[in-house]
Design a protein around this motif. Sequence first.
Motif, PDB file in Angstrom:
ATOM      1  N   ALA A 182       5.715  10.620   0.714  1.00  0.00           N
ATOM      2  CA  ALA A 182       6.782   9.904   0.013  1.00  0.00           C
ATOM      3  C   ALA A 182       6.886   8.463   0.524  1.00  0.00           C
ATOM      4  O   ALA A 182       7.016   7.522  -0.258  1.00  0.00           O
ATOM      5  N   GLU A 185       3.586   6.543  -0.592  1.00  0.00           N
ATOM      6  CA  GLU A 185       3.384   6.372  -2.032  1.00  0.00           C
ATOM      7  C   GLU A 185       4.570   5.729  -2.732  1.00  0.00           C
ATOM      8  O   GLU A 185       4.399   5.009  -3.714  1.00  0.00           O
ATOM      9  N   GLN A 186       5.775   5.988  -2.246  1.00  0.00           N
ATOM     10  CA  GLN A 186       6.944   5.481  -2.971  1.00  0.00           C
ATOM     11  C   GLN A 186       7.698   4.365  -2.250  1.00  0.00           C
ATOM     12  O   GLN A 186       8.394   3.585  -2.880  1.00  0.00           O
ATOM     13  N   HIS A 187       7.564   4.287  -0.928  1.00  0.00           N
ATOM     14  CA  HIS A 187       8.377   3.309  -0.194  1.00  0.00           C
ATOM     15  C   HIS A 187       7.564   2.179   0.430  1.00  0.00           C
ATOM     16  O   HIS A 187       8.128   1.311   1.086  1.00  0.00           O
TER      17      HIS A 187
END
Length: 427
Positions: A182, A185-187
């Motif tokens: 997470a 990939e997202q932050h």
Amino acid sequence: MLDIKQLRQDPDAVARRLRVRCFNLDTAAFRAQEEERRQLQSRTERLQRERNVRSKAIGEAKSRGEDIAPLVAQVGDLGERLKAAKAKLTDLQEAQHRFLSEIPNLPDASVPEGAKEDDNLELSTWGRIPPIDFEPLDHVDLGANGALDFDAAAKVSGARFVVMKGVAARLHRAITQFMIDAHVEQHGYAEVYVPYIVNSASLFGTGQLPKFAAEQFTIAGSEGMHLIPTAEVPVTNLYRDAIIDVEALPIRHVCHTPCFRSEAGSYGKDTRGMIRQHQFEKVELVQLVRPEDSWRALDELTGHAEAILRKLELPYRTVVLCGGDLGFAAAKTIDLEVWLPGQGRYREISSCSNFLDFQARRMMARYKEAGSGVNEYVHTLNGSALAVGRTLVAVLENFQDGAGGVSIPEALRPYMGGAAKLDLSTV
RNA sequence: GGAGGGGUGGCUGAGCGGUCGAAAGCGCUGGUCUUGAAAACCAGAGAGGCGCAAGCCUCCCAGGGUUCGAAUCCCUGCCCCUCCGCCA
């Protein structure tokens, strides 16, 4: 490390701010030490200058082919006097450095006063505490069939360790992988893998030394080597003694490591279960940013930790630590506390801090300001996102079905082979 | 574990008793040129401390030593590299 200039300028103001965190600064001792240092330093530097000038003159005379014997004779006992002055100055400087090293960071103006945990200020809550129509078990009972084996851990190691078996071990691994993915990939964090043993200089850099040596595990027979208490230490110290290219900022790292803590002084506290262990895993976020960005970065970083709890559908609250509960190096800390049905209360699962330039000054982590070309200290931040063991506890306790099973939060299922349910009745 | 070679500024790297805090290149900053950028050319700039300032001091891995004077010579330690051995 505080800026010694700030201390010199107004020691009383510094002392006042430190009282918010219940630290008593001995300003009289500092002033006396500072006065003596000032005198000794200027005397020593005068002697050094004299030596330099005379030696240079000898060198010049020699290159002209003159007799240097009379010049050498004139030097007399200058060397001895210089040596003595220097030794005294070094002692004094070391004492001053030690004094300065043990002063904690100044709390930010927004940090509430207070001495202990109860004085922390709740900022927000998220999620609904699930209405459980049965008596909730805590994780120790839920894992009692061998999934969480504290007796086995006590045999091979001792108190404050755990052995996880079967689905519990896998869930622990799944949580770790999910969190790292997470953040990457997202932050926007860059993953790093680091040593779990560090030297004293690294522990000094982040503030665990010299004051908190007793809380570290030290490797016997290996001078100055310690097990890491958190990934913060090796990751932040990647930038020790560095002048960072300004283009590289902000630097954001995510790092999964075990953490080792002696828990000296916590006897009798949280002795049940895996809330407080000598060894636990953590996914840590570390940021190095330009000074003007650090407060915004703290909010963002805290948000990244919160995002994990939300994806895991775990109810939590955020609190700002009061002065007395603040860690040594932090200017401000936001804790995330997850709801644990087994305990019927919120427990810390993440701690996100802004250290301003406190750690950077200790480890000489700087960047060159474009235009002016001046070297400035970066600001450092870090936060757990999250503590893996406590997350496992939270998942088990919040998702228990009352019949010895635990449903798996949606977000973790891809990491659990697609399973929706955990059977803890056997291992 | 055995044998050898090294640790110098943001980076690469020269210097091996005295105008050396240190050549050169890269990178950086400012300027010239250009519509703009690149290139080229010119100039600047190591890191830290003390001081209102002028200025002074320290720093060539760390700690000792020799010397009037040490990046340079000697000793100890730490770290890195190469080869051999062992090894996941």
